[in-house]
Design an enzyme around this catalytic site. Structure first.
Site, mmCIF file in Angstrom:
data_model
loop_
_atom_site.group_PDB
_atom_site.id
_atom_site.type_symbol
_atom_site.label_atom_id
_atom_site.label_comp_id
_atom_site.label_asym_id
_atom_site.label_seq_id
_atom_site.Cartn_x
_atom_site.Cartn_y
_atom_site.Cartn_z
ATOM 1 N N SER A 140 -0.806 8.407 2.230
ATOM 2 C CA SER A 140 -1.680 8.295 1.106
ATOM 3 C C SER A 140 -2.495 9.540 1.123
ATOM 4 C CB SER A 140 -2.600 7.214 1.879
ATOM 5 O OG SER A 140 -3.971 7.043 1.165
ATOM 6 N N TYR A 153 -9.240 4.559 8.548
ATOM 7 C CA TYR A 153 -8.014 4.563 7.700
ATOM 8 C C TYR A 153 -7.493 5.973 7.489
ATOM 9 C CZ TYR A 153 -5.087 3.951 3.610
ATOM 10 O OH TYR A 153 -4.242 3.861 2.660
#
Length: 255
Positions: A140, A153
């Protein structure tokens, strides 16, 4: 036998789109996830449409025992996996660190990091024995830079980035390619899960931009996997045109 791809988290979003893309190109699939009904539906649809073979395995990647037992149950010919896509992952919440929810943190670490480790630990020896293979990890933009509310995260995706680089070194003598796809804002179930089903918060993430869709990432996965044997795409960061990094967006009112 056709080439084989194993995709974790195949029941929605990127994983489902990648399964559809490789099925269209005639690959046999091993699809995994926690939602049996979705797995069976996807299997039936793709087998009928593309006349390929599919194994569906329902298990939780956060349990090494389930991972080992489920993958270990594959017939020997199905263990000759050409491509592994470590796609299973999620984000939960956008709280600042001091307000973070421990349960959410543990679930993200267990899924995004441990799940990837567990599946790769089982599959990689099969690739080593075959002296070939390709591992594609789903990272990501959150694994490239920190941002407010990203904390755990983001840390889990930084771990994916590091694991990808280390795997590439460790598997180098065995002719195994290791790649990472690092998407930016993509409209799938991601934000809906992140905000615990709050549709208004999920929609706000993409307000004023044309986000990526799952097919964009499936296209990238196919491109990476279909390069010649001597070519490895190490790291591919993909964002919408209106996104420059994890936090910089050009939002307009006419989209």
């Amino acid at each position: 036998m056709n080439k084989i791809i194993l995709i974790t988290g195949s029941t929605s979003g990127f994983g489902k789109a990648i399964a559809e893309e490789f099925a269209m190109h005639g690959w046999n699939l091993i699809i995994t996830g926690r939602r049996q009904d979705r797995l069976l539906s996807l299997q039936k649809n793709l087998e009928e449409k593309f006349k390929i073979e599919i194994k569906s395995l329902c298990f939780d990647v956060t349990s090494f025992e389930e991972v080992a037992n489920s993958l270990g149950s594959l017939p020997e010919e199905w263990k000759k996996i050409d491509v592994l896509v470590n796609n299973a992952g999620l984000a939960l919440g956008r709280e600042l660190f001091q307000d973070g929810i421990l349960e959410n943190w543990e679930r993200m670490i267990d899924t995004n990091v441990k799940g990837l480790i567990y599946v790769t630990r089982i599959v990689s020896p099969w690739m080593i024995a075959a002296k070939k293979g390709h591992i594609i990890n789903m990272g990501s933009v959150a694994g490239k830079e920190a941002y407010s509310g990203g904390n755990v995260y983001s840390a889990s995706k930084f771990a994916v980035d590091a694991l990808t680089k280390n795997m590439r070194v460790d598997f180098l003598p065995f002719n195994i390619k290791v790649s990472q796809i690092a998407p930016g804002a993509a409209e799938t179930e991601f934000s809906l899960v992140r905000f615990n089903g709050d549709e208004s918060k999920a929609k706000a993430v993409y307000h004023g931009i044309t986000p990526l869709v799952a097919q964009d990432i499936a296209d990238a996965a196919w491109f990476i996997a279909s390069r010649p044997a001597h070519v490895c795409i190490n790291d591919l960061v993909i964002t919408p045109t209106q996104q420059a990094n994890a936090t910089a967006f050009h939002r307009t009112n006419n989209i």
